[in-house]
Design a protein around this motif. Sequence first.
Motif, PDB file in Angstrom:
ATOM      1  N   ARG A 125      -5.759   5.913  -1.077  1.00  0.00           N
ATOM      2  CA  ARG A 125      -5.475   6.891  -0.029  1.00  0.00           C
ATOM      3  C   ARG A 125      -6.467   6.884   1.126  1.00  0.00           C
ATOM      4  NH1 ARG A 125      -4.055  11.655  -4.415  1.00  0.00           N
ATOM      5  NH2 ARG A 125      -2.121  10.657  -5.176  1.00  0.00           N
ATOM      6  N   THR A 126      -7.435   5.965   1.098  1.00  0.00           N
ATOM      7  CA  THR A 126      -8.435   5.928   2.173  1.00  0.00           C
ATOM      8  C   THR A 126      -8.557   4.514   2.716  1.00  0.00           C
ATOM      9  OG1 THR A 126     -10.236   5.539   0.596  1.00  0.00           O
ATOM     10  CG2 THR A 126      -9.767   7.824   1.182  1.00  0.00           C
ATOM     11  N   GLY A 127      -9.044   4.431   3.960  1.00  0.00           N
ATOM     12  CA  GLY A 127      -9.285   3.131   4.576  1.00  0.00           C
ATOM     13  C   GLY A 127      -8.006   2.313   4.710  1.00  0.00           C
ATOM     14  N   ALA A 130      -4.822   2.550   2.357  1.00  0.00           N
ATOM     15  CA  ALA A 130      -3.793   3.571   2.536  1.00  0.00           C
ATOM     16  C   ALA A 130      -2.492   2.981   3.073  1.00  0.00           C
ATOM     17  CB  ALA A 130      -4.288   4.667   3.476  1.00  0.00           C
ATOM     18  N   GLU A 168     -11.568  -3.177  -3.494  1.00  0.00           N
ATOM     19  CA  GLU A 168     -11.327  -3.090  -2.051  1.00  0.00           C
ATOM     20  C   GLU A 168     -10.756  -4.403  -1.526  1.00  0.00           C
ATOM     21  OE1 GLU A 168     -11.540  -0.642   0.174  1.00  0.00           O
ATOM     22  OE2 GLU A 168     -12.066   0.797  -1.399  1.00  0.00           O
TER      23      GLU A 168
END
Length: 380
Positions: A125-127, A130, A168
């Motif tokens: 949900r981040t970066g 998402a 990531e």
Amino acid sequence: MRLTIWSRGCARPVLSDDMSASGLRAVLESGLPDADGPGVYPSAVALVLRDGEVVAREAVGEAVRYAARDYTLLPPERRIPARPDTLYDIASITKMFTSVLVLGLVEEGLLDLDEPVGRWFPEYRTGSKARTTLRMLLTHIGGYLPGRPVWRESAYVGRRRRMLLAAEPVREPGSGFQYSDIGYQTAGFLAELVTGQRLEALVEDRILTPLGLTDTGYNPAVTLLPRIAAAEQRDDLETGVIHGRVHDENAYGLGGVAGHAGLFSTAADLARFGEMLRGDGTLDGVTLLKPESVAQMRTDQIPAGVDHPYGQGVGARIDDVKFMGPLTGAFGHTGFTGTSLVVDQARRLTVVLLTNRVHPTRDTDINPSRAAVSAWAASL
């Protein structure tokens, strides 16, 4: 018709005019150990179907042959010859099973290929993550490196799962093609989340049992060892020669069950799975997928402008000459252990090759042998 059969290492071609089953046997035997060296693999099983009928079925070599990675031979009484029903670790062909499972959940409305994965997992949900969709993960454009060795980073299965979800990407999702296990590991976790069932139960209930694949599954029982092909000796894992457990390190670190690898199967079972796909999701009156879902597997999904070495469908490679040879337009997958499945709807062919080319090391090139089997099938 003269067929070129690529010999080990592609040093020089072996030529054969024989389109009979004995011709296929010659193809397989060209990869076996001989006086000149250890060969490509110690054993191989091939099964070719046309119009659903067996054209050829051959098993050669020894499924269990070596005592150590230096090619020390086991005593003759401890070696196990390959048989048509020998079980092989199919490695990344597992991804095709995961894709069939996921596409079935899409049909039921439990998943959507084009919704962000962050709908289900907070780690997405981040970066840039998402913007990652399930389709991206299943077509290797999620931006990830090939994998993350979580089996080295933690001793706990739960922690390893969380680390994989937290991985990531190294590029913007959707901007480049990079084959990666992480997408399929995540897809397996996602299937469990939306159904409330373990992955092995989902695969059993939704694929194996309906198709009658009684010789396919995760973590085979110890009683099956006499039928299982051995794999590599891994000194860093201190396990000796791997026999009866999954070869892939991260799958092993996840308890032997994962979306990217872990399944063991026979040529006959894998051929039935392939025949279901050749039949657009239906086999012997049993329907696992709608034709439009199978079309997702055999249709290139990569966006225009993104370079990729072969067509990539959901869970399957398309027209990959490295293992499909002249079977242009076919779809399927390979497994690191030396396995491959090719489904050619236009030619009405299903081609299975199972080897344990990682026994006792991973230092061989199996693709010429894969392409040779495909070439033999194409010339029928």
